[in-house]
Design an enzyme around this catalytic site. Structure first.
Site, PDB file in Angstrom:
ATOM      1  N   ASP A   7     -10.915  35.156  10.812  1.00 54.31           N
ATOM      2  CA  ASP A   7     -11.014  36.610  10.624  1.00 54.31           C
ATOM      3  C   ASP A   7      -9.631  37.219  10.425  1.00 54.31           C
ATOM      4  O   ASP A   7      -9.448  38.129   9.614  1.00 54.31           O
ATOM      5  CB  ASP A   7     -11.684  37.265  11.843  1.00 54.31           C
ATOM      6  N   GLY A  57     -16.593  41.253  11.576  1.00 50.86           N
ATOM      7  CA  GLY A  57     -16.191  42.437  10.818  1.00 50.86           C
ATOM      8  C   GLY A  57     -15.091  43.212  11.523  1.00 50.86           C
ATOM      9  O   GLY A  57     -14.064  43.575  10.917  1.00 50.86           O
TER      10      GLY A  57
END
Ligand code: RIB
Length: 309
Positions: A246, A40
Site C-alpha cells: 500500500d 485504501g
C-alpha cells in the site's frame, strides 16, 4: 494535483506471535495493538506523506467508535475526508498476526467497506476533482467501476489489483480502462492465469496502458508497451511487512500526480521514477510495526534515496 483514493478503511488489530498458527492450533501472542489500516486508507496516507499532492479518501466507516477514530486519524494526516461516508453498522476490521520473520496473516471483516456499492453525490464530487484515481478491491467492484467512470478526462486510473480474487472475476470489465495496473508477482500470475512470470507480464502489459509488477526483495518492473525498466529494492531488516504494498502504491500515485504528465504520455522512465520513490518508502515502512503507523514522510524517503545513490 489531487490524488483520490477510493477504497477500504479498517481498524487493524495486530497480535505479535513467534510463529503463525496452523489450522486448529493455538499460539500465545506477545503483544496486541490497534491502528489505522485498510488498503485504501493506507494508500491515501502514503500518498499524503509523500508530500506535494493533495489527497482525498473516498470510502465508508460504520457508526461504531472505530469509525470516528479512523476518520480522525485520516484528518490528522491532512487528508480530505469529505467523501468518507458513515453507514449504519460496524466499521471494517482486520485481524492480523505478525510473526518473528515479519510474515503476516490477515482476516478482514469488511463491515461498512462492503456496503458502499456506488458513489454518493458527495463522493462523486470528490472523484471529479482527481488527477490520479487510485483504487484496490477491498470494496465492491461496482464502486471501483463507478469511480473510474466519474474521473475527469485526463485523470489517471491507477489500480492495485489487491486482493486479486475479486479482480480475476471482473478482469474483463476492469482491465480496459486502467492506465496503470500495479500487482505483485502472485497477483500477476493469478490474473493472467499462467504459472510463469515472463508470460504473465507479457499478457497483462498488453491489456493495460502501463504495468508495474512488484517483486519484493527483487524490486519491481515498470512496463509500457514493449519497454521494461527494472527498479531495484532497498536491502533493509523487515519487522512487519503489513501495508508495504500500500505504501508503494500511494507514493507511486503521488509521484505520478506531481509529474503533471497525462496518461496518454506515459513512458517507462516516468513509471520507473515513481516506482523508485514507492520502493524507498515501502522499504522504510517494513522496518516499523503497523500499516499506516509505519508509512514514512517525504524527507525520510528522500534521505534513503540519497544514501542509496
Ligand atoms: O494491506 C494491508 C491492509 O490489509 C491492512 O492494513 C488490513 O487492514 C488489510 O486491509
Amino acid at each position: 494535483m489531487t490524488v483520490v483514493t477510493v477504497g477500504s478503511v479498517n481498524q487493524d488489530v495486530v497480535a505479535r506471535v513467534d510463529r503463525i498458527p496452523g489450522p486448529g492450533e493455538t499460539v500465545l501472542g506477545s503483544s496486541l495493538s490497534r491502528s489505522g489500516g485498510g488498503k485504501g486508507a493506507n494508500q491515501a496516507v502514503a500518498a499524503r506523506r509523500a508530500g506535494g499532492a493533495d489527497v482525498a479518501f473516498v470510502g465508508a466507516v460504520g457508526t461504531d467508535a472505530d469509525g470516528a477514530i479512523l476518520r480522525a486519524s485520516l484528518e490528522r494526516d491532512g487528508i480530505d475526508v469529505s467523501g468518507l461516508a458513515e453507514l449504519a453498522g460496524p466499521s471494517g476490521t482486520a485481524l492480523i498476526a505478525v510473526d518473528e520473520i515479519a510474515e503476516n496473516t490477515v482476516v478482514v471483516v469488511p463491515g461498512a467497506n462492503a456496503a458502499l456499492a456506488r458513489l454518493t453525490d458527495a463522493q462523486r464530487a470528490v472523484v471529479e476533482r482527481s488527477r490520479v484515481l487510485l483504487t484496490q478491491l477491498e470494496v465492491p467492484v461496482s464502486l471501483v467501476q463507478d469511480a473510474a467512470a466519474a474521473r475527469p478526462d485526463g485523470a489517471w486510473h491507477v489500480h492495485n489489483a489487491a486482493p486479486s480474487g475479486p479482480f480475476v472475476l471482473a478482469a474483463d470489465d476492469l482491465l480496459p480502462g486502467i492506465d496503470v495496473l500495479i500487482v505483485n508477482e502472485h497477483e500477476a500470475l493469478e490474473i493472467a492465469g499462467v504459472s510463469d512470470r515472463v508470460a504473465a507480464v507479457s499478457a497483462l502489459s498488453q491489456r493495460v496502458r502501463a504495468l508495474v509488477v512488484t517483486l519484493g526483495r527483487q524490486g519491481s518492473l515498470a512496463v509500457v508497451g514493449g519497454e521494461t525498466v527494472a527498479v531495484p529494492a532497498h536491502a533493509v531488516h523487515a519487522v512487519d511487512t503489513t501495508g508495504a504494498g500500500d505504501t508503494f502504491c500511494g507514493v507511486f500515485a503521488a509521484r505520478l500526480a506531481m509529474s503533471g504528465t497525462r496518461p496518454e504520455d506515459v513512458h517507462a522512465d516516468l513509471l520507473a521514477d515513481a516506482a523508485r520513490w514507492g520502493a524507498a518508502a515501502s522499504a522504510i515502512s517494513v522496518t516499523r510495526p503497523g500499516a499506516q503507523d509505519a508509512v514514512p514522510h517525504a524527507t525520510e524517503v528522500a534521505r534513503l534515496r540519497e544514501e542509496s545513490e
